[in-house]
Scaffold this active site. Structure first.
Site, PDB file in Angstrom:
ATOM      1  N   ARG A 202      35.457  26.936  11.870  1.00 55.80           N
ATOM      2  CA  ARG A 202      35.613  25.614  12.332  1.00 55.80           C
ATOM      3  C   ARG A 202      34.386  25.028  12.721  1.00 55.80           C
ATOM      4  NH1 ARG A 202      35.741  24.105  17.540  1.00 55.80           N
ATOM      5  NH2 ARG A 202      36.369  26.193  18.279  1.00 55.80           N
TER       6      ARG A 202
ATOM      7  N   TYR B 263      42.218   1.505   1.660  1.00 52.65           N
ATOM      8  CA  TYR B 263      43.319   2.542   1.770  1.00 52.65           C
ATOM      9  C   TYR B 263      44.150   2.356   2.964  1.00 52.65           C
ATOM     10  CZ  TYR B 263      45.687   6.802   2.180  1.00 52.65           C
ATOM     11  OH  TYR B 263      46.738   7.998   2.490  1.00 52.65           O
TER      12      TYR B 263
ATOM     13  N   ASP C 274      33.456   4.211   1.299  1.00 50.40           N
ATOM     14  CA  ASP C 274      34.428   5.055   0.838  1.00 50.40           C
ATOM     15  C   ASP C 274      34.435   4.716  -0.889  1.00 50.40           C
ATOM     16  OD1 ASP C 274      36.620   6.429  -0.257  1.00 50.40           O
ATOM     17  OD2 ASP C 274      37.766   6.079   1.479  1.00 50.40           O
TER      18      ASP C 274
ATOM     19  N   LYS D 146      40.733  13.999  -4.391  1.00 46.86           N
ATOM     20  CA  LYS D 146      41.250  13.296  -5.576  1.00 46.86           C
ATOM     21  C   LYS D 146      40.086  13.797  -6.701  1.00 46.86           C
ATOM     22  CE  LYS D 146      43.947  10.660  -3.008  1.00 46.86           C
ATOM     23  NZ  LYS D 146      43.614  11.162  -1.623  1.00 46.86           N
TER      24      LYS D 146
END
Ligand SMILES: Cc1ncc(COP(=O)(O)O)c(C=O)c1O
Length: 385
Positions: A52, A106, A178, A203
């Protein structure tokens, strides 16, 4: 004998970047270290490794590689593209701050910024990213950052980062880009004045439709701030996702080049077909952003969209007839995909709102994969008949 490597080319960095010196007996394929915790020295906080905390072996390796690919000082791997955007923006914005964001982003990011961040005291103004003068007009003394996505999902519009970065530099604001649709092979926003780069690693970076992750790249000090958000909001990536990403990155350069070529061939073919009303691909010379794309991008990308002539069930019939293209959300992998944004990223908008942002009903987004371009064209042709 140990040999160390210093490389700058992206193709080589995608395979070796950030890896340490090689020793006899080392495995060539990096081992997956799935353990979340590691034995620590007694009496010191040094050497505390925990998944983490984003500092276990597979994560560390791939983070160095991502930074090299983006030309950034440092990068972090997170659990998804949304996790990356959330932590990247939380590290920049406090209640009372103002964010200028492109209106063409997006759908998930739009929700995050206009619903979640506004609820937490950040004021967000959406700007038409192609109206250069409007960015300056919407500035306030509380403005801290500018957020853009380029190329835009799903319209494939390309934003000129140069005037925006000139403004953010003059005003001392952070420019966050982005660039999921481009990958660092086609665009490195930092070269055009961006401060922060975000990717949905799910992606093109992974490229095989089998890992979920996100990336934030920027300066060393900023990445340390994002890391604190990642830790407390529990946004670290799983080691297996990091391992799959590293494996995917090894072919990034060759995949993207082939996908660029395939998309160019398919878009050109589609542009000459009577049953296709409109083709959205920045590589076509009549695309509204072709000149900007030429200046910004090293390749026009593997994302394109078409609108068919004919009404009603034409789109549905076409999608049902496709044999190689699969109807699925997400993008950027080796398999070619099609989807209708009205049922995915833009499902929460009305038909009129979608038309206004350039995504009319019947708009088909295509993610071009690595299949043979002629086979993909033949698939589209038989589905149109
Ligand atoms: C441009 C862009 N940014 C961010 C995201 C979010 O990425 P993820 O699904 O990995 O959270 C997506 C997802 O489609 C996207 O297309």
């Amino acid at each position: 004998m140990a040999t160390s490597r210093k490389t700058t080319s992206r193709a080589t960095n995608a395979i070796h970047g950030g890896a340490g010196p090689h020793h006899v007996g080392d495995p060539v394929a990096p081992p997956l270290v799935q353990s979340v915790n590691f034995i620590q020295e007694i009496g010191t906080e040094a050497g505390l490794l925990y998944t983490r905390y984003g500092n276990t072996p597979n994560l560390e390796r791939v983070q160095k590689r991502l930074a090299l690919l983006e030309g950034a000082e440092a990068a972090l791997l997170l659990s998804s593209g949304m996790g990356a955007t959330a932590c990247a923006m939380m590290a920049l914005l406090r209640p009372g701050d103002h964010l200028l964001a492109s209106a063409n982003i997006y759908g998930g990011t739009l929700r995050l910024l206009t619903e979640e961040f506004t609820r937490n005291g950040v004021d967000v103004t959406l700007v038409d990213p192609h109206e250069h003068r409007v960015w300056r007009k919407r500035l306030r003394k509380e403005t801290r950052a500018v957020f853009v996505e380029s190329p835009v999902n799903p319209t494939c519009r390309v934003i000129d980062l140069r005037p925006i970065s000139q403004l953010t530099t003059e005003e001392g604001l952070a420019l966050v880009v982005d660039s999921t649709f481009a990958s660092p092979i086609n665009l490195r926003p930092i070269e055009h004045g961006a401060d922060v780069v975000i990717h949905s690693g799910t992606k093109f970076l992974n490229g095989h439709h089998d890992a979920m992750c996100g990336v934030v790249a920027g300066t060393e000090s900023y990445i340390q701030e994002v890391l604190q958000k990642l830790i407390v909001w529990g946004q670290a990536a799983d080691p297996f996702a990091a391992w799959l990403l590293e494996r995917g990155l090894k072919t990034l350069d060759v995949r993207i080049r082939r996908q660029n070529d395939n998309a160019m061939k398919i878009a050109t073919w589609c542009a000459n077909h009577k049953d296709i009303k409109r083709v959205h691909y920045p590589g076509l010379i009549d695309h509204p952003d072709h000149e900007i794309a030429r200046a910004m991008l090293d390749g026009y990308g593997a994302m394109m969209a078409i609108e068919l002539s004919g009404a009603g069930k034409t789109t549905e019939r076409f999608l049902k007839r496709l044999k190689i293209f699969q109807h699925a959300a997400s993008l950027g992998g080796v398999d070619s995909l099609v989807c209708e944004p009205r049922y995915t990223s833009h499902a929460r908008m009305s038909s009129e709102e979608r038309a206004r942002v350039g995504v009319p009903d019947g708009f088909i987004r295509m993610s071009i994969g690595l299949e043979d371009a002629e086979d993909l064209i033949a698939d589209v042709e038989q589905a149109l008949k």
